[in-house]
Every structure is written in C-alpha cells, then in structure tokens.
Design a protein around this motif. Structure first.
Motif, mmCIF file in Angstrom:
data_model
loop_
_atom_site.group_PDB
_atom_site.id
_atom_site.type_symbol
_atom_site.label_atom_id
_atom_site.label_comp_id
_atom_site.label_asym_id
_atom_site.label_seq_id
_atom_site.Cartn_x
_atom_site.Cartn_y
_atom_site.Cartn_z
ATOM 1 N N ASP A 117 2.624 -31.043 18.698
ATOM 2 C CA ASP A 117 1.900 -32.316 18.796
ATOM 3 C C ASP A 117 1.775 -33.023 17.454
ATOM 4 O O ASP A 117 1.587 -34.241 17.404
ATOM 5 N N ASN A 118 1.847 -32.285 16.367
ATOM 6 C CA ASN A 118 1.680 -32.875 15.033
ATOM 7 C C ASN A 118 3.013 -33.128 14.330
ATOM 8 O O ASN A 118 3.028 -33.657 13.220
ATOM 9 N N LEU A 119 4.104 -32.753 14.985
ATOM 10 C CA LEU A 119 5.395 -32.762 14.300
ATOM 11 C C LEU A 119 5.871 -34.169 13.966
ATOM 12 O O LEU A 119 6.440 -34.400 12.896
ATOM 13 N N ASP A 120 5.651 -35.123 14.860
ATOM 14 C CA ASP A 120 6.077 -36.493 14.588
ATOM 15 C C ASP A 120 5.333 -37.086 13.398
ATOM 16 O O ASP A 120 5.930 -37.734 12.527
ATOM 17 N N VAL A 121 4.030 -36.862 13.367
ATOM 18 C CA VAL A 121 3.231 -37.369 12.248
ATOM 19 C C VAL A 121 3.665 -36.700 10.946
ATOM 20 O O VAL A 121 3.774 -37.348 9.894
#
Length: 352
Positions: free
Chosen positions: A83-87
């Motif tokens: 869930d945090n990979l794009d950011v």
C-alpha cells in the motif's frame, strides 16, 4: 585607507544557487508528480513490465525464493508494504530529480542534464522496480560524497558495500562492475601505452577463459531475446550475438558488435527516439571526456576520477549482455547521477 567588506560578491554567489534553472528543476518535479499521480495508467505498458513481476510476487507470494532477483527486490519492497509502495517510489524519484537538477550554473549544463533525466524518468520512475533500488544506492554514494563531503575512504567503502550486497542478492554483474571499476580507476590518468597494455591483457584473459564462463556472461542477450520472441514481444531494437559466445574470438566479435549498436544506435535504427538516445549517449561521453581532461590538469580531484571510472565500468560491463537499446538505456540512466556528481563537483572544494 578603508577596507570594504565584499558583500555584493556574497550576494551574487547566493543568488546563483537559486536561479531560473532551480525553478525549472522544481517544475520538472511538479510535472513528474502530476503524471505519476493522475496519468500513470496511460503510459506504455512496456515501461513497467519488470515492476509487474515484482508486484505479482508481492501479492501472490514467492519472496522466499532468494535465487530470483525479482523475488529479492519484492522482499525488500515487502518491508515498505504494498500500500505504501507507490508513495515510496514517487518520493525516491522526487528526491533523485531534485539532486539531478541541483546546482546548475549554465544553460548548456541544464540541457545536458535534461538529456540524461528524460529517459531516466520514463524508464525508471513510474513504477517500483530493481532500478528504484539502484536510484537509492546512487543517491547515497553521490550525495554523501558531494554534499556531505565524506572522505574518500567512506565513499569507496560505501560503494563496495552497496555493490557487493546488490551484486550477491540481485544482479551478479554488479560484482563484475566492481572489478572493472578498479581497472578503469587505475588507468584514468595513465598514458595511452597503459591503456593498450590493459586491453591486450583483457583480450588475452578472454581468449584463455573457459567457454562456460564466456557463455554465462554473454548468452543472456540471446536468451532474453528468444524469450521475448516466444511471448510475442515486438522489440525493434533487439539484436542477438552474431557469433558463438562460447569461444574467445566469438565473445570479442559480439562485444564489438554490441558496442557499435548500443553506442551508435542511429547507425542501426533511424527514428526520432533513436536520435534522442544518440544525443543522450553523446552527452554522457562528452562529460566523461571533459572529466578526464580536467583530472589531468587537477590530479587532486577525486570525484571526477571516481564517478567517471564507475560510470565507464557500468558501460563496459553492460555491453557484454544487453539485449536491446531500451534495456541498455534503462540500466545506464539509473546511474546517471554519477555524471551529475562530476559536474557539481567542479564547483566544490578539493576532496580530503
């Protein structure tokens, strides 16, 4: 007789640090961020093929397979969380771009950096991939050296540590880059006769090397293209070895052929994108050439010699196995911050 304090000189120096080029750099970051946030799905799918493999492993398992470079990268990204990979990816790229556009003094320098930045953005910054890890590595090595003025021992130590870890677990050819780096670093300021002698030694070593080693080093080009053809991929810049890599002469013929294709792509592919890639490669070679000339005049400069040797080592190793112009460009531009470090170091004091 009075002695006036040279205030204007100080003010001029500070204004040069934030000028029209700084504003242009910020605009590049803003445009990138907007595209990443709202228009990323419209980008060509081929730019994120490797990322799709990593995301699939993250979602469906397989991070325990440490013999697979994609699985190892996925295991690293698992710490961050899907869930945090794009950011995370966007944040890494923003920091990278800020450093890549920092401390520009001349118009020619700005446009030279644009030639290096543009393909790096397209191929490396719109999806989490192995190149994301490389961007972080190059930032740590260059920023600590150029902006925090760390010692030569720290710089070389950080480089060896990061490349050894990455080479063992992700891309084994990074270990070969380390070896080639030391050879290039030694030859950096040596006369031509040393370069000729080194070339003779390298050719002799290749001729004497076991066929299994030569096959392992150069066969990935044919394997990659055979797989791409099998799945129906249409890569117009793909090329295969023209001789068997299992023999010394064949290995050398393939290497020279690959060098002509990848260093002078316009001789083989005549499109606008190929012309752009040729300009980018020309800019890289000019930066390296000027860095070597300046090193001869100022032998105390560590940064041009170190970063120039490291970038050349990447080129020399990648010519062994790269299967197409896109892969060559993607891998090379992920370390282009080394070239930026060369240019920025020209405005810094001599290293300790």
């Amino acid at each position: 007789m009075s002695h006036a304090i040279p205030g204007p000189a100080v003010r001029r120096r500070s204004t040069r640090r934030f000028n029209q080029f700084s504003i242009a750099g910020i605009l590049i970051v803003l445009v990138y961020t907007i595209i990443y946030a709202y228009f990323r799905e419209m980008l060509p799918e081929k730019w994120s093929v490797d990322s799709a493999k990593i995301i699939e492993i993250l979602n469906y398992g397989g991070t325990g397979d440490m013999d697979n470079s994609f699985a190892v990268t996925a295991a690293l990204f698992a710490v961050i969380g899907v869930d945090n990979l794009d950011v995370f990816t966007c944040g890494v790229s923003i920091i990278f771009l800020l450093f890549a556009t920092h401390d520009v003094r001349k118009t020619g320098d700005f446009f030279a950096r644009l030639l290096l930045i543009a393909p790096c953005i397209m191929l490396n910054m719109f999806a989490p991939s192995k190149e994301t890890v490389v961007l972080i590595m190059t930032m740590f090595i260059t920023v600590s050296t150029i902006y925090f003025r760390t010692s030569k021992v720290f710089t070389v130590g950080a480089f060896l540590f990061l490349y050894a870890i990455y080479g063992v677990f992700v891309r084994q050819y990074y270990l070969l880059i380390v070896g080639v780096f030391f050879m290039v670093y030694y030859l950096w300021r040596r006369p031509l006769k040393y370069h000729i002698l080194a070339a003779i030694v390298v050719v002799g070593a290749i001729m004497a090397a076991p066929s299994s080693i030569l096959q392992t080093l150069q066969s990935p080009r044919d394997t990659s293209n055979a797989y791409a053809e099998q799945i129906g991929s249409d890569n117009r810049t793909a090329f295969t070895n023209i001789a068997s890599p299992a023999s010394g002469p064949g290995f050398l013929v393939n290497y020279v052929y690959a060098a002509t294709v990848l260093i002078t792509p316009v001789l083989y592919f005549q499109t606008a994108s190929d012309a752009f890639m040729q300009l980018m490669i020309a800019a890289m070679l000019i930066i390296l050439y000027r860095a070597r000339r300046k090193s001869k005049r100022d032998p105390d400069r560590f940064e041009p010699r170190f970063f120039g040797s490291l970038f050349i080592a990447h080129i020399l190793v990648q010519l062994i196995f790269e299967p197409d112009l896109g892969s060559f460009t993607r891998h090379l531009t992920s370390v282009m911050l080394y070239l930026i470090a060369i240019k920025v170091s020209e405005n810094k004091a001599v290293s300790r």
